[in-house]
Design an enzyme around this catalytic site. Structure first.
Site: not given
Length: 608
Positions: A2, A27, A74, A99-100, A481, A485, A488, A504, A603
């Site tokens: 939207c 979009r 949308w 929007n939302g 993750e 990050k 990276e 362990h 990327k």
């Protein structure tokens, strides 16, 4: 998804509105419309076709005005039909675009019906228009301020009133909205791209802002109702040709993309009214009925989203799931199961290792394929029979953030669709999960508000060269993750383990010089996790714990706690990964590394 464009000027702004919609077509949308203040009233044109068709209708009807709003939609609440297209009117006095998702729209709808309002659409947006009209007493700005206090959910809105020419009022919470400042005219839009060529003077509205646009002024108040000056919401020069990828108020694209996650999740979930196979394609029902297991193929961050999904799929849908590193899968002898659903996960849809793994799986007789991807035109989408397109938008930072959380959202939808098909999802559970998904953008925004506390931690992390990340169960992949990050973009060596594995082996690494980051939601494993924390403290380790508000983990010497506002059950990984992203970002910023383009990384990995 939207998109919003609005303007107040002393010239005909219809061409500006239509051109803005064209710039927002990237979009995605299934209807569009424009409304203007003309001849003392409200006039509009709407279409369930392309913006080009709307432009022809605007030209044929000679729709023109000095004040107006426009929208690409949308479909969420209600099918993509003309009556559901924006802008919406209330009693031919208020025009509004939105929007939302408004979570409490059903309750507000019933209240407004009792007050005599007649609804012409199935949208949650029309509720806002009628609420503003109900509260209107001659001042649109005041009516909008009062109306948004009644809304629960994420929104960006723009409205104008028949009785107040040359005035547009906007507001945002959880969805982006910007102001374009002109000479004797002003504009509002979802992003700067919509205003390219019109103005390069942009104000980025913040959470809870309400803005009043008139010919000669822009007036902004924050969520507390305090008037804001230029120091609080400064005007920034945005190059018109690159508006879609401008940083706005952020220092790096990664930071920008972290803060876009409420919007990205909301748009990824747009149109989800229930957990039906059609979410994944026209032929999904037959395919999902035919499968007896799931095989996930992915790399890097996408692989960790797959590991998270394994917990969901096996505990909720009761279906066996294997998760393979794509670059390894094609080079080992595996036992193919023709009835498995092969799911590939890729931000770009062009990841070479994942594409090769997919083709290898198909060569082994796997015919049921589905991809979760951020690019609808990608090779992965073309190669798979089924697809779910996440709507994260452009992600420029190499370290993926909003692509990861939108992948999780899509994988959770897959879990619930399979659970429902297999008879493991009650109507009560379905309603509860749908409610939780709709609330996710708001919950994410609350987590983002923790940024100042995380910044203070980053100062200490920046001096370290090693770190451990711990999680249990569903949150072990989140710990993985978080470690990824940090390594990276800050170049700090980081490893993640299931917290129960400490004794362990990894416990040998714990000293006062080794920060230990712990993901600590208040779930069924919290008491066992607390025991693992004691193991670290007994060895002099320093703990940095991201806990839920009700997890009863108290700060003390060597134990630092940041509390997330609420526990989010099985969707908790989507919330708990966000502070780990912020910790990595701010640590890298303090260390002075190239956050958006970390060394040796790209990327889109399109080579093996």
């Amino acid at each position: 998804m939207c998109g919003i464009v609005g303007a107040v000027a002393s010239r005909n702004i219809t061409p500006i509105l239509v051109e803005g919609l064209k710039r927002l077509e990237y979009r995605g949308y299934d209807s569009c419309g424009v409304a203007v203040h003309a001849d003392g009233g409200l006039k509009r044109a709407r279409s369930v076709s392309r913006v080009a068709e709307l432009a022809r209708e605007v030209e044929q009807t000679q729709l023109a005005g000095f004040t107006g709003i426009a929208h690409t939609r949308w479909a969420t609440h209600g099918a993509p039909v003309l009556t559901n297209a924006h802008p919406h009117f209330s009693r031919d006095r208020i025009a509004l675009v939105h929007n939302g998702i408004i979570e409490n729209h059903e309750a507000l709808r019933e209240e407004l019906k009792m007050r005599g309002y007649v609804f012409e659409s199935q949208t949650d947006t029309e509720v806002i228009a009628h609420m503003i009209d109900h509260l209107y007493q001659g001042d649109l700005f005041v009516a909008v301020q009062q109306a948004v206090q009644r809304l629960h959910g994420a929104y960006a809105i723009a409205a104008f009133c028949r009785d107040e020419p040359h005035r547009v009022v906007g507001a945002r919470a959880g969805s982006p909205l910007i102001v374009g400042v002109g000479q004797g005219e002003n504009f509002i839009a979802s992003d700067a791209m919509a205003l390219a060529g019109v103005t390069d003077q942009i104000i980025y509205l913040e959470e809870g802002d309400v803005v009043d646009l008139q010919l000669g002024r822009v007036w902004i108040v924050d969520r507390a109702g305090s008037e804001l000056g230029a120091a609080e919401r400064p005007v920034k020069t945005v190059l018109a040709h690159s508006g879609a990828v401008e940083l706005g108020p952020y220092r790096h694209y990664m930071q920008k993309e972290i803060f876009e996650q409420p919007r990205a999740i909301a748009e990824t979930l747009e149109g989800v009214e229930g957990f039906v196979p059609d979410l994944f394609g026209a032929n999904a029902a037959a395919t999902l009925d035919a499968v007896d297991s799931v095989l996930i193929l992915a790399c890097g961050t996408s692989y960790y989203s797959g590991l998270t999904a394994k917990y969901w799929l096996e505990s909720i849908a009761k279906i066996p799931c294997n998760v393979e590193v794509a670059s390894e899968y094609r080079y080992r002898d595996s036992v193919p199961n023709p009835r498995a659903l092969v799911v590939t996960i890729s931000q770009s849809g062009e990841t070479a290792d994942t594409m090769a793994a997919l083709k290898h799986a198909k060569s082994l007789g796997h015919l049921h394929t589905l991809t979760i991807c951020n690019v609808a035109t990608s090779a992965m989408v073309r190669e798979c029979a089924l697809a779910y397109i996440t709507r994260a938008g452009i992600e420029i930072g190499v370290a993926s953030t909003k692509a990861f959380t939108t992948q999780l959202a899509a994988l959770f939808l897959l879990t619930l669709v399979l659970a429902k098909q297999r008879g493991h999802l009650s109507a009560q559970d379905e309603a509860a999960h749908l409610k939780a998904l709709r609330h996710l953008p708001v919950a994410l925004q609350s987590v983002l508000d923790l940024e100042p506390q995380i910044i203070s931690w980053s100062e200490e992390f920046a001096r370290k060269e090693n770190a451990l990340f711990l999680g249990r169960g569903l949150h072990y992949p989140v710990a993985l993750e978080g470690a990824l990050k940090l390594k990276e973009i800050s170049y700090i060596h980081a490893e993640a383990y299931p917290a129960g594995e400490l004794k362990h082996g990894p416990l040998a690494l714990v000293t006062a010089a080794m920060p230990v980051v712990v993901v600590a939601p208040n779930d069924s494993l919290i008491e066992k996790l607390k025991s693992n924390l004691q193991e670290v403290r007994a060895r002099g380790g320093e703990l940095f714990v991201f806990a839920d508000a009700d997890s009863h983990i108290s700060e003390g010497e060597g134990l630092h706690v940041i509390r997330l506002p609420e526990h989010y059950g099985v969707l908790s990984p989507i919330l708990h990964v966000v502070p780990l992203q912020l910790l990595a970002y701010h640590t890298a910023r303090v260390r002075g590394t190239d956050v958006d383009k970390p060394r040796n990384l790209a990327k889109s990995v399109t080579v093996e």
